[in-house]
Design a protein around this motif. Structure first.
Motif, mmCIF file in Angstrom:
data_model
loop_
_atom_site.group_PDB
_atom_site.id
_atom_site.type_symbol
_atom_site.label_atom_id
_atom_site.label_comp_id
_atom_site.label_asym_id
_atom_site.label_seq_id
_atom_site.Cartn_x
_atom_site.Cartn_y
_atom_site.Cartn_z
ATOM 1 N N ASN A 1 0.849 -1.177 0.000
ATOM 2 C CA ASN A 1 0.000 0.000 0.000
ATOM 3 C C ASN A 1 0.891 1.235 0.000
ATOM 4 O OD1 ASN A 1 -1.620 2.274 1.336
ATOM 5 N ND2 ASN A 1 -3.180 0.754 0.843
ATOM 6 N N PRO A 2 0.636 2.199 -0.902
ATOM 7 C CA PRO A 2 1.505 3.381 -0.968
ATOM 8 C C PRO A 2 1.582 4.174 0.323
ATOM 9 C CG PRO A 2 0.218 3.179 -2.979
ATOM 10 C CD PRO A 2 -0.311 2.141 -2.029
ATOM 11 N N LEU A 3 0.517 4.193 1.127
ATOM 12 C CA LEU A 3 0.582 4.915 2.397
ATOM 13 C C LEU A 3 1.604 4.270 3.331
ATOM 14 C CD1 LEU A 3 -3.194 5.648 3.103
ATOM 15 C CD2 LEU A 3 -1.421 7.303 2.492
ATOM 16 N N ALA A 4 1.720 2.955 3.282
ATOM 17 C CA ALA A 4 2.714 2.266 4.102
ATOM 18 C C ALA A 4 4.123 2.591 3.620
ATOM 19 C CB ALA A 4 2.464 0.761 4.071
ATOM 20 N N VAL A 5 4.306 2.675 2.304
ATOM 21 C CA VAL A 5 5.616 3.064 1.767
ATOM 22 C C VAL A 5 5.998 4.446 2.263
ATOM 23 C CG1 VAL A 5 6.887 3.588 -0.341
ATOM 24 C CG2 VAL A 5 5.411 1.586 -0.264
ATOM 25 N N GLU A 6 5.054 5.381 2.193
ATOM 26 C CA GLU A 6 5.356 6.749 2.625
ATOM 27 C C GLU A 6 5.703 6.801 4.113
ATOM 28 O OE1 GLU A 6 5.911 9.634 1.151
ATOM 29 O OE2 GLU A 6 5.812 8.484 -0.706
ATOM 30 N N ALA A 7 5.009 6.008 4.919
ATOM 31 C CA ALA A 7 5.316 5.982 6.349
ATOM 32 C C ALA A 7 6.733 5.485 6.586
ATOM 33 C CB ALA A 7 4.307 5.100 7.084
ATOM 34 N N GLY A 8 7.139 4.445 5.841
ATOM 35 C CA GLY A 8 8.492 3.927 5.983
ATOM 36 C C GLY A 8 9.538 4.900 5.488
ATOM 37 N N LEU A 9 9.286 5.518 4.346
ATOM 38 C CA LEU A 9 10.258 6.473 3.802
ATOM 39 C C LEU A 9 10.412 7.692 4.696
ATOM 40 C CD1 LEU A 9 9.419 6.348 -0.010
ATOM 41 C CD2 LEU A 9 11.504 5.534 1.097
ATOM 42 N N ALA A 10 9.326 8.120 5.329
ATOM 43 C CA ALA A 10 9.421 9.268 6.229
ATOM 44 C C ALA A 10 10.387 8.982 7.372
ATOM 45 C CB ALA A 10 8.033 9.615 6.766
ATOM 46 N N VAL A 11 10.351 7.763 7.871
ATOM 47 C CA VAL A 11 11.283 7.377 8.944
ATOM 48 C C VAL A 11 12.705 7.332 8.425
ATOM 49 C CG1 VAL A 11 11.948 5.451 10.446
ATOM 50 C CG2 VAL A 11 9.545 6.136 10.288
ATOM 51 N N LEU A 12 12.914 6.764 7.242
ATOM 52 C CA LEU A 12 14.261 6.699 6.677
ATOM 53 C C LEU A 12 14.824 8.094 6.424
ATOM 54 C CD1 LEU A 12 13.718 3.807 4.095
ATOM 55 C CD2 LEU A 12 14.944 3.651 6.268
ATOM 56 N N ARG A 13 13.990 9.008 5.974
ATOM 57 C CA ARG A 13 14.456 10.371 5.687
ATOM 58 C C ARG A 13 14.835 11.121 6.954
ATOM 59 N NH1 ARG A 13 9.369 10.806 1.652
ATOM 60 N NH2 ARG A 13 10.345 9.923 -0.224
ATOM 61 N N ARG A 14 14.319 10.674 8.095
ATOM 62 C CA ARG A 14 14.700 11.272 9.382
ATOM 63 C C ARG A 14 15.955 10.628 9.956
ATOM 64 N NH1 ARG A 14 11.469 10.479 13.667
ATOM 65 N NH2 ARG A 14 9.909 9.069 12.786
ATOM 66 N N GLY A 15 16.566 9.717 9.178
ATOM 67 C CA GLY A 15 17.764 9.051 9.658
ATOM 68 C C GLY A 15 17.507 7.741 10.340
ATOM 69 N N GLY A 16 16.278 7.231 10.256
ATOM 70 C CA GLY A 16 15.955 5.965 10.874
ATOM 71 C C GLY A 16 16.545 4.788 10.128
ATOM 72 N N SER A 17 16.593 3.666 10.812
ATOM 73 C CA SER A 17 17.108 2.433 10.221
ATOM 74 C C SER A 17 15.984 1.660 9.557
ATOM 75 C CB SER A 17 17.736 1.558 11.307
ATOM 76 O OG SER A 17 16.727 1.072 12.188
ATOM 77 N N ALA A 18 16.356 0.596 8.852
ATOM 78 C CA ALA A 18 15.352 -0.282 8.256
ATOM 79 C C ALA A 18 14.445 -0.872 9.333
ATOM 80 C CB ALA A 18 16.037 -1.392 7.459
ATOM 81 N N ALA A 19 14.993 -1.128 10.524
ATOM 82 C CA ALA A 19 14.177 -1.643 11.624
ATOM 83 C C ALA A 19 13.135 -0.622 12.052
ATOM 84 C CB ALA A 19 15.069 -2.016 12.802
ATOM 85 N N ASP A 20 13.552 0.635 12.166
ATOM 86 C CA ASP A 20 12.607 1.693 12.520
ATOM 87 C C ASP A 20 11.502 1.801 11.474
ATOM 88 O OD1 ASP A 20 14.232 2.445 14.731
ATOM 89 O OD2 ASP A 20 15.428 3.755 13.439
#
Length: 578
Positions: free
Chosen positions: A49-68
């Protein structure tokens, strides 16, 4: 080729570890040579689901890890794809560590309550309960594992605070989201779960009509629960008011279950060593039992003894080989794979080269009667399995700037789990992944029979590919119940053997061959393939195959991102420079 030497050394080291995986005492990770310097690391995310992708990318863009990011993705999927996965279900995660080149499996599979029994899905006459009755009952729910598993992964690999990872899902739940065509299609389906009061109330308009695509769906109870989960950690689900509500929900109504607050408080995920075996120039790493990863490795080993790599998607012989190898694999998987803490799973034997060569001779030139299970080295012949495993599930992949990758398959089992909800999320029906019949006609115990504390067998096989230099080379996984192995197998063969771009590989028609059934997307195959299969004894029929959910990434030519999502679902695959 010169690169095969380090790969062989790598495999020899892994083989020693994999031998222990069947005993339940294996090391906790599979080690590769240190990854070579490479421009590979980047942010990428794929979800259904694209909303789930955006939620994950938002965390990565804040410097989060794949686990986050995985936590943010799962929290969103629980909201926007509730028919498939959620916080009330379980999951397997295969983790590739970019710095160390190690592969680790995190097992968040549900467990049977302490009060479960091997006869709990039999009626008074000793006959299996109707599946439609069992699937919506209180006893269908196993102790959920996804949240505790994600907390374990976050404790080892997280960079951002746990409390910061639920904002997007909490806001979306409170404000509402637009029902997608796929979710809307399920809401229009004839699933017993939609007759359960909780599901009916959640998806109904004020006038009692069912919501449809384009309508907005608000879930305030879920938003409130996410606030508590963010503040309290996983205890918000496994103890306190939510745990009490789960117990109340599962111990009420017809066919009540036995779950207690003690069962929830006692749940622990398991960190396991990945099972790894070569396929072509890659090492394929999958979860061990109770996942069916060993069955998938057997499928690949069978295919390596054919010339499928010299053929292609328009060749009926290629699909015949795939179908026959699948039938052999399923016969073995169904007989032997179960929770290794309760069943003797002959992991080494199922992928033993001599055994695989013997089984490959059954492929033949025409399809005949269903193959029976073989007797691999180290096996005690188990009872004939009677597990029913409907489709459901989500798969997603996340990579971070440090080169870490999550390949995670997550589920509430069949559509909308049991249809029962607590705090805005659906409860799983994972207990119906056990065989309802504990012993076969000859009195032999079934490997996947119910037992207290046992984890049901799973077809979830989130996998990671490693190249000859020990670097991450790809990840695959799918939804689809027992058809997952066929969906992922087709996609991997198409991407590796037939060299198709990943998106094209996933879009190829599905073929699921298990026992006497040959099912698939008949209308998507070229007529010549359908006729060629008929000439080889395979009359392909509609059935399993129409609703896969494969998501995959491959790294081509050292650093080129090649990712795709299953066109049968909404999805998004994206990569951005770190």
């Amino acid at each position: 080729m010169s690169f095969l030497r380090p790969l062989v050394s790598f495999l020899a080291a892994l083989a020693l570890g994999a031998c222990g995986a069947g005993t339940g005492t294996a090391p906790q990770s599979a080690s590769a040579p240190p990854p070579s310097a490479s421009p590979q690391p980047r942010h990428f995310a794929i979800a259904s689901n694209p909303l789930a992708v955006e939620a994950g990318l938002a965390v990565l863009r804040r410097g989060g890890s794949a686990a986050d990011a995985a936590i943010a993705v799962q929290a969103m999927l629980s909201l926007v794809e509730p028919q498939s996965s959620g916080l009330g279900g379980g999951a397997f995660m295969t983790w590739f560590d970019g710095a160390r080149g190690t592969v680790t499996v995190y097992d968040g599979r549900e467990t049977a309550p302490a009060g479960a029994s091997e006869t709990m899905f039999l009626d008074a006459a000793g006959k299996p309960l109707p599946f439609g009755d069992a699937v919506t009952s209180g006893r269908a729910t196993g102790v959920p594992g996804a949240v505790r598993m994600l907390a374990m992964v976050h404790g080892e690999h997280g960079k951002l605070p746990w409390a910061s990872l639920f904002d997007d899902a909490e806001r979306t739940a409170r404000e509402g989201f637009v029902i997608t065509p796929r979710l809307g299609r399920f809401l229009g389906g004839r699933f017993p779960q939609l007759g359960v009061a909780d599901a009916r109330a959640y998806f109904s308009n004020a006038d009692g009509t069912m919501k449809k695509p384009g309508d907005r769906l608000v879930n305030t109870p879920y938003a409130d629960f996410l606030l508590r989960l963010a503040a309290q950690g996983p205890d918000a689900l496994y103890t306190g008011e939510t745990a009490r509500r789960i117990v109340e929900k599962t111990t009420s109504g017809t066919l009540p279950g036995t779950m207690t607050v003690a069962d929830l408080a006692a749940y622990r995920p398991v960190k396991r060593e990945a099972l790894c075996n070569p396929y072509r120039v890659y090492l394929v790493c999958v979860p061990p039992p109770p996942s069916s990863g060993v069955g998938f490795l057997e499928l690949l080993a069978l295919l390596e003894r054919t010339d499928i790599d010299k053929r292609g998607p328009d060749d009926p012989q290629a699909w015949f080989l795939f179908a026959q190898a699948s039938r052999i694999m399923y016969a073995d998987r169904d007989r032997y794979v179960g929770d290794p803490a309760f069943a003797q799973v002959p992991i080494k034997g199922l992928i033993d080269p001599a055994y695989v060569a013997e089984r490959a001779r059954l492929i033949g030139t025409t399809a005949g009667a269903p193959p029976v299970a073989g007797i691999p080295p180290g096996a005690a012949l188990a009872g004939v399995d009677a597990t029913v495993e409907p489709g459901g599930t989500s798969h997603f992949i996340v990579g971070d700037a440090q080169g870490n990758v999550v390949s995670m398959t997550t589920t509430v089992e069949s559509i909308f789990g049991t249809g029962r909800m607590v705090d805005g999320f659906f409860l799983n029906n994972q207990m119906t992944d056990f065989s309802f019949v504990p012993r076969d006609a000859e009195g032999r115990p079934v490997a996947n029979a119910v037992a207290p504390g046992k984890r049901p067998r799973s077809s979830m096989i989130p996998l990671v590919l490693i190249d000859e230099a020990g670097r991450f080379a790809g990840a695959f996984g799918s939804a689809g119940g027992n058809a997952i192995l066929a969906y992922v197998g087709k996609s991997l063969v198409a991407a590796i053997d037939w060299q198709l771009p990943v998106q094209e590989a996933l879009a190829l028609p599905n073929l699921v061959a298990r026992g006497a059934a040959f099912q698939g997307e008949v209308d998507k195959f070229p007529p010549d393939v359908i006729e060629g299969l008929k000439a080889r004894g395979i009359d392909l029929r509609p059935g399993q195959g129409e609703d896969s959910g494969v998501h995959a990434v491959m790294i081509r030519e050292g650093d080129r991102f090649d990712g795709g999502y299953d066109p049968r679902r909404e999805g998004r695959a994206i990569a951005e420079p770190k």
